[in-house]
Design a protein around this motif. Sequence first.
Motif, short mmCIF file in Angstrom:
data_model
loop_
_atom_site.label_atom_id
_atom_site.label_comp_id
_atom_site.label_asym_id
_atom_site.label_seq_id
_atom_site.Cartn_x
_atom_site.Cartn_y
_atom_site.Cartn_z
N VAL A 187 2.09 -11.15 -6.64
CA VAL A 187 2.22 -10.14 -5.59
C VAL A 187 3.61 -10.19 -4.97
N TYR A 188 4.11 -11.39 -4.70
CA TYR A 188 5.43 -11.52 -4.07
C TYR A 188 6.52 -10.91 -4.94
N PHE A 189 6.56 -11.27 -6.21
CA PHE A 189 7.63 -10.76 -7.07
C PHE A 189 7.46 -9.28 -7.37
N ALA A 190 6.21 -8.83 -7.47
CA ALA A 190 5.98 -7.40 -7.70
C ALA A 190 6.45 -6.58 -6.51
N LEU A 191 6.09 -7.03 -5.30
CA LEU A 191 6.55 -6.32 -4.10
C LEU A 191 8.06 -6.41 -3.96
N GLY A 192 8.62 -7.59 -4.26
CA GLY A 192 10.06 -7.77 -4.13
C GLY A 192 10.84 -6.84 -5.03
N LEU A 193 10.37 -6.69 -6.27
CA LEU A 193 11.10 -5.87 -7.24
C LEU A 193 10.81 -4.37 -7.09
N LEU A 194 9.53 -4.03 -6.88
CA LEU A 194 9.14 -2.62 -6.84
C LEU A 194 9.41 -1.98 -5.48
N VAL A 195 9.09 -2.69 -4.41
CA VAL A 195 9.27 -2.16 -3.05
C VAL A 195 10.60 -2.63 -2.46
N GLY A 196 10.90 -3.92 -2.66
CA GLY A 196 12.10 -4.49 -2.07
C GLY A 196 13.37 -3.87 -2.57
N HIS A 197 13.44 -3.55 -3.87
CA HIS A 197 14.69 -3.04 -4.44
C HIS A 197 15.14 -1.74 -3.79
N PRO A 198 14.30 -0.69 -3.75
CA PRO A 198 14.73 0.54 -3.06
C PRO A 198 14.89 0.34 -1.56
N ALA A 199 14.08 -0.51 -0.95
CA ALA A 199 14.17 -0.75 0.50
C ALA A 199 15.51 -1.40 0.85
N VAL A 200 15.96 -2.33 0.02
CA VAL A 200 17.25 -3.00 0.26
C VAL A 200 18.39 -1.99 0.18
N LYS A 201 18.35 -1.12 -0.82
CA LYS A 201 19.41 -0.11 -0.98
C LYS A 201 19.48 0.82 0.23
N GLU A 202 18.31 1.27 0.68
CA GLU A 202 18.27 2.20 1.82
C GLU A 202 18.72 1.51 3.10
N ALA A 203 18.32 0.27 3.29
CA ALA A 203 18.69 -0.48 4.50
C ALA A 203 20.21 -0.68 4.57
N LEU A 204 20.82 -1.00 3.46
CA LEU A 204 22.27 -1.22 3.44
C LEU A 204 23.03 0.08 3.66
N LYS A 205 22.53 1.17 3.07
CA LYS A 205 23.17 2.48 3.30
C LYS A 205 23.06 2.89 4.76
#
Length: 380
Positions: A187-205
């Motif tokens: 669950v951690y790695f799935a959320l990190g890769l699937l949800v975290g990846h786009p969330a990180v991009k949006e947060a930095l922008k």
Amino acid sequence: MDVFLELALILIVAKLFGYLTVRLGFPAALGQLIGGILIGPSVLGLVGYDEGVKLLAELGVVMLLFLAGLETDVEEFKHVGVPAFIIAALGVFVPFIFGYLGAMAWGYSNVQAMFLGGILTATSVGLTTSILMEMKKLRTRVGTTILAAAVVDDVLGIIVLTILVGINTRGSVYAKDLMIIFGEVAVYFALGLLVGHPAVKEALKASEKITLPETLTAVAIAIMLIFAYLAEQFQIAGITGAYLAGILVASTEEAREINNKTMTIGYSLFIPIFLVSIGIESDVRVLAHAGVFALVYSLLGILGKIFGCGLGAFVSRFKPREALQVGVGMIPRMEVALIMANVALREGAFDRGTFAIPVTMVVITTIVTPFLLKWAFSKD
């Protein structure tokens, strides 16, 4: 000593001793480790491993693994997944067998031998990561494989500990316990890769729209800390979460700026404190009281990782020298091994005398790793 003076002394020692060992041809981390031993409780007693130093040291190792993630070649990381699993699996199995058989041969009980074997499965790559970054070897196939294998090793270590506690308390292990661990990790790695990846991009922008000094860097560090926190909630080491955060941030347009700014912050304060604190925390006085088996156990710990991880690398088509480098890079044990030893003590499997054996092993593997890494990479 006042905490401000302690931190000032740690920083001065980190840079001075690091510089001296670099001039002698060794990694700076070795000098910082030695400097920490000298000013720590073992020798001069000028600095203690108190809560203030511990917190900054923990931030240092989290930041170090975040930087490692930022500098990881993502394409190379994708290619080392299967080898990393094989290396981690053999790097757990072989040291466990070495430790278990060695302890049984020395007359320890079956449960004590299993815990002593289990403790040897742990790997702590903070020190190795620092040295590989310094030697410009982190972005190589070997460096990436060591970090990937360490992530798998972290998960396998949790499983080993769960099995040992179950055997000690109930005489058996419930499949439900292992399924929960696998589920949490997935669950951690799935959320990190699937949800975290786009969330990180949006947060930095979004952070670039806030016109305050260093907002982008602050948000990136906040992301690092959030991933580390969530990893610990899922029973995974915080540094694994920080490493994943670094890999995700590395794929963004802001990665280079974040890397430069985080490196400035990390290497001016937090990372030197972490490296010196390893020496401060390493009570070398236990070596004076270590029995023969403590030294034999330490040797088994070193050889177990070299043979286990090295064999895993060799069968994964690494060259013999690269296999040796992977094995040496996986030698250090620190916090995970000490946690497992403390659990054994709390569970009643260890007494204080037995507890000193893994502590001795942690000190010895920490001290020898910089020398062995320098030697392993000397002919590259």
